[in-house]
Design a protein around this motif. Structure first.
Motif, PDB file in Angstrom:
ATOM      1  N   THR A  10      55.858 113.018  51.735  1.00 32.64           N
ATOM      2  CA  THR A  10      54.887 112.005  51.074  1.00 32.64           C
ATOM      3  C   THR A  10      54.110 111.057  51.963  1.00 32.64           C
ATOM      4  O   THR A  10      55.526 111.028  53.238  1.00 32.64           O
ATOM      5  N   THR A  11      53.162 110.921  52.234  1.00 34.16           N
ATOM      6  CA  THR A  11      53.061 109.784  52.547  1.00 34.16           C
ATOM      7  C   THR A  11      51.666 108.518  52.403  1.00 34.16           C
ATOM      8  O   THR A  11      51.510 108.254  50.955  1.00 34.16           O
ATOM      9  N   ILE A  12      52.440 107.649  52.689  1.00 30.23           N
ATOM     10  CA  ILE A  12      52.128 106.676  51.656  1.00 30.23           C
ATOM     11  C   ILE A  12      51.018 105.356  53.077  1.00 30.23           C
ATOM     12  O   ILE A  12      51.274 105.200  54.405  1.00 30.23           O
ATOM     13  N   ASP A  13      49.695 105.378  52.386  1.00 32.56           N
ATOM     14  CA  ASP A  13      49.481 103.949  53.061  1.00 32.56           C
ATOM     15  C   ASP A  13      49.408 102.808  52.613  1.00 32.56           C
ATOM     16  O   ASP A  13      48.905 101.972  51.141  1.00 32.56           O
ATOM     17  N   ALA A  14      50.428 101.762  52.638  1.00 28.07           N
ATOM     18  CA  ALA A  14      51.561 100.812  52.615  1.00 28.07           C
ATOM     19  C   ALA A  14      49.971 100.185  52.858  1.00 28.07           C
ATOM     20  O   ALA A  14      50.822  98.834  52.083  1.00 28.07           O
ATOM     21  N   HIS A  15      49.353  99.057  53.837  1.00 32.45           N
ATOM     22  CA  HIS A  15      48.968  98.135  54.218  1.00 32.45           C
ATOM     23  C   HIS A  15      47.113  98.425  54.250  1.00 32.45           C
ATOM     24  O   HIS A  15      46.669  99.534  55.391  1.00 32.45           O
ATOM     25  N   ASN A  28      70.064 103.852  47.742  1.00 31.05           N
ATOM     26  CA  ASN A  28      69.098 104.812  47.507  1.00 31.05           C
ATOM     27  C   ASN A  28      68.054 104.893  47.708  1.00 31.05           C
ATOM     28  O   ASN A  28      66.636 104.213  48.669  1.00 31.05           O
ATOM     29  N   VAL A  29      68.287 106.434  48.170  1.00 29.01           N
ATOM     30  CA  VAL A  29      67.699 107.292  48.873  1.00 29.01           C
ATOM     31  C   VAL A  29      65.796 107.286  49.175  1.00 29.01           C
ATOM     32  O   VAL A  29      65.108 107.747  49.600  1.00 29.01           O
ATOM     33  N   ASN A  30      65.460 106.726  47.887  1.00 26.24           N
ATOM     34  CA  ASN A  30      64.250 106.856  47.223  1.00 26.24           C
ATOM     35  C   ASN A  30      63.257 104.973  47.567  1.00 26.24           C
ATOM     36  O   ASN A  30      62.242 105.745  47.088  1.00 26.24           O
ATOM     37  N   LEU A  31      64.044 104.758  48.323  1.00 30.37           N
ATOM     38  CA  LEU A  31      63.130 103.183  48.277  1.00 30.37           C
ATOM     39  C   LEU A  31      63.070 102.941  49.782  1.00 30.37           C
ATOM     40  O   LEU A  31      63.389 103.470  50.404  1.00 30.37           O
ATOM     41  N   VAL A  32      61.783 102.454  50.174  1.00 23.17           N
ATOM     42  CA  VAL A  32      61.611 101.925  51.234  1.00 23.17           C
ATOM     43  C   VAL A  32      60.586 100.806  51.732  1.00 23.17           C
ATOM     44  O   VAL A  32      59.638 100.301  50.664  1.00 23.17           O
ATOM     45  N   VAL A  42      55.944  91.757  51.230  1.00 21.53           N
ATOM     46  CA  VAL A  42      56.641  93.030  51.169  1.00 21.53           C
ATOM     47  C   VAL A  42      56.747  94.090  49.581  1.00 21.53           C
ATOM     48  O   VAL A  42      56.474  93.727  49.037  1.00 21.53           O
ATOM     49  N   LYS A  43      56.289  95.318  50.216  1.00 28.33           N
ATOM     50  CA  LYS A  43      55.778  95.611  49.618  1.00 28.33           C
ATOM     51  C   LYS A  43      56.892  97.033  49.474  1.00 28.33           C
ATOM     52  O   LYS A  43      57.799  97.568  50.571  1.00 28.33           O
ATOM     53  N   ILE A  44      57.347  97.838  48.227  1.00 24.99           N
ATOM     54  CA  ILE A  44      58.808  98.222  47.445  1.00 24.99           C
ATOM     55  C   ILE A  44      58.215  99.621  47.592  1.00 24.99           C
ATOM     56  O   ILE A  44      56.961  99.490  46.161  1.00 24.99           O
ATOM     57  N   TRP A  45      57.952 100.362  48.249  1.00 29.79           N
ATOM     58  CA  TRP A  45      57.852 102.006  47.207  1.00 29.79           C
ATOM     59  C   TRP A  45      58.802 102.872  47.192  1.00 29.79           C
ATOM     60  O   TRP A  45      59.770 103.026  47.705  1.00 29.79           O
ATOM     61  N   ASP A  46      58.881 104.158  46.755  1.00 27.53           N
ATOM     62  CA  ASP A  46      59.271 104.675  45.634  1.00 27.53           C
ATOM     63  C   ASP A  46      58.697 106.347  46.584  1.00 27.53           C
ATOM     64  O   ASP A  46      57.531 106.675  46.582  1.00 27.53           O
ATOM     65  N   LEU A  52      53.512 102.605  44.082  1.00 24.22           N
ATOM     66  CA  LEU A  52      54.368 101.186  44.760  1.00 24.22           C
ATOM     67  C   LEU A  52      54.902 100.547  43.935  1.00 24.22           C
ATOM     68  O   LEU A  52      54.649 101.140  42.291  1.00 24.22           O
ATOM     69  N   ARG A  53      56.300  99.918  44.512  1.00 24.17           N
ATOM     70  CA  ARG A  53      57.648  99.742  42.853  1.00 24.17           C
ATOM     71  C   ARG A  53      56.648  98.228  43.200  1.00 24.17           C
ATOM     72  O   ARG A  53      56.986  97.634  41.653  1.00 24.17           O
ATOM     73  N   SER A  54      56.866  97.770  43.566  1.00 27.24           N
ATOM     74  CA  SER A  54      56.951  95.736  43.903  1.00 27.24           C
ATOM     75  C   SER A  54      56.077  96.086  44.777  1.00 27.24           C
ATOM     76  O   SER A  54      56.213  95.965  46.336  1.00 27.24           O
ATOM     77  N   MET A  55      55.234  94.762  44.767  1.00 25.22           N
ATOM     78  CA  MET A  55      54.556  93.665  45.945  1.00 25.22           C
ATOM     79  C   MET A  55      55.559  91.980  45.528  1.00 25.22           C
ATOM     80  O   MET A  55      55.332  91.334  44.792  1.00 25.22           O
ATOM     81  N   LEU A  56      56.121  91.998  46.887  1.00 26.51           N
ATOM     82  CA  LEU A  56      57.158  90.594  46.658  1.00 26.51           C
ATOM     83  C   LEU A  56      55.405  89.448  48.082  1.00 26.51           C
ATOM     84  O   LEU A  56      56.148  90.019  49.322  1.00 26.51           O
ATOM     85  N   ARG A  57      55.720  88.229  47.272  1.00 24.69           N
ATOM     86  CA  ARG A  57      54.848  87.777  48.085  1.00 24.69           C
ATOM     87  C   ARG A  57      55.755  86.678  48.567  1.00 24.69           C
ATOM     88  O   ARG A  57      56.145  86.218  48.371  1.00 24.69           O
ATOM     89  N   GLY A  58      54.508  86.342  50.370  1.00 26.95           N
ATOM     90  CA  GLY A  58      55.794  85.380  51.068  1.00 26.95           C
ATOM     91  C   GLY A  58      54.021  84.257  51.359  1.00 26.95           C
ATOM     92  O   GLY A  58      52.918  83.602  50.733  1.00 26.95           O
ATOM     93  N   GLY A  59      55.339  83.103  52.375  1.00 29.22           N
ATOM     94  CA  GLY A  59      53.930  82.418  52.462  1.00 29.22           C
ATOM     95  C   GLY A  59      52.811  82.437  53.623  1.00 29.22           C
ATOM     96  O   GLY A  59      51.626  82.860  53.451  1.00 29.22           O
ATOM     97  N   GLY A  60      53.401  83.111  54.988  1.00 28.74           N
ATOM     98  CA  GLY A  60      53.181  83.370  55.835  1.00 28.74           C
ATOM     99  C   GLY A  60      52.683  84.599  56.099  1.00 28.74           C
ATOM    100  O   GLY A  60      53.170  85.530  54.892  1.00 28.74           O
ATOM    101  N   VAL A  61      52.519  85.289  57.408  1.00 31.78           N
ATOM    102  CA  VAL A  61      52.568  87.137  57.915  1.00 31.78           C
ATOM    103  C   VAL A  61      53.818  87.292  57.568  1.00 31.78           C
ATOM    104  O   VAL A  61      54.899  87.062  58.698  1.00 31.78           O
TER     105      VAL A  61
END
Length: 190
Positions: A10-15, A28-32, A42-46, A52-61
């Motif tokens: 699998t190839t993921i265009d993450a950002h 859990n071998v299926n998550l990065v 932070v993005k969580i991928w299957d 894309l499973r989750s997008m977790l937002r923070g304050g700065g980069v």
């Protein structure tokens, strides 16, 4: 033993820009988890589906991340480490105490502790086993740490530095237990 794959699954265009950090959930071998230079999440991928499973937002980069079974941590350019619940995707804590951007993070000890490294040339150990998270130990050194890992005993850690060396630590005492200097011409970044 592990077998290294010989074919891309699998190839993921993450950002949109560079992906600055990627880590694998060891149980859990299926998550990065990934974080990128141009966003504050932070993005969580299957990895099986590339979804894309989750997008977790923070304050700065967000400059570094790690993922466990229940928690995700992300350290940022704003000197904070954020902790999210993986299931609910809610931020549950912000760890404050570094004097410069966080360059690496490690969740360990059955998700009861976090180790953060920073451009302020310190590593901080955080006890997250109770409702009130607290910093317990500070490890200091003369070169910025860009990578850390913790042994399965949860006491021994190794840190990779911009001066090309590795440092070994006992996180219970904060004592440096060994050095391997100038292993690389450039910094140890992963």
């Amino acid at each position: 033993g592990s077998i290294v794959p010989s074919v891309v699954n699998t190839t993921i265009d993450a950002h949109a820009g560079d992906a600055t950090y990627v880590c694998h959930n060891e149980s859990n071998v299926n998550l990065v988890a990934t974080c990128g230079a141009n966003d504050s999440m932070v993005k969580i991928w299957d990895t099986k589906t590339g979804a894309l499973r989750s997008m977790l937002r923070g304050g700065g980069v967000i400059t570094a991340c790690d993922i466990g079974n229940r928690l995700v941590v992300g350290g940022g350019s704003d000197k904070m480490c954020r902790v999210w619940n993986l299931q609910t995707e809610r931020m549950i804590h912000q760890l404050v105490g570094h004097g410069n951007k966080i360059t690496c993070v490690k969740l360990f000890g059955n998700e009861r502790a976090i180790l953060t490294g920073s451009a302020d040339r310190s590593m901080k150990l955080w006890d997250i086993s109770r409702k009130t998270y607290r910093q317990t130990t500070t490890l200091r050194y003369s070169s910025t740490c860009y990578s850390i890992d913790v042994a399965s005993d949860s006491f021994s850690t190794v840190s990779g530095h911009m001066d090309g060396g590795l440092r070994f630590w006992d996180v219970r005492t904060g004592e440096r237990t060994g050095d391997l200097n100038s292993l690389h011409e450039g910094g140890v970044t992963c």
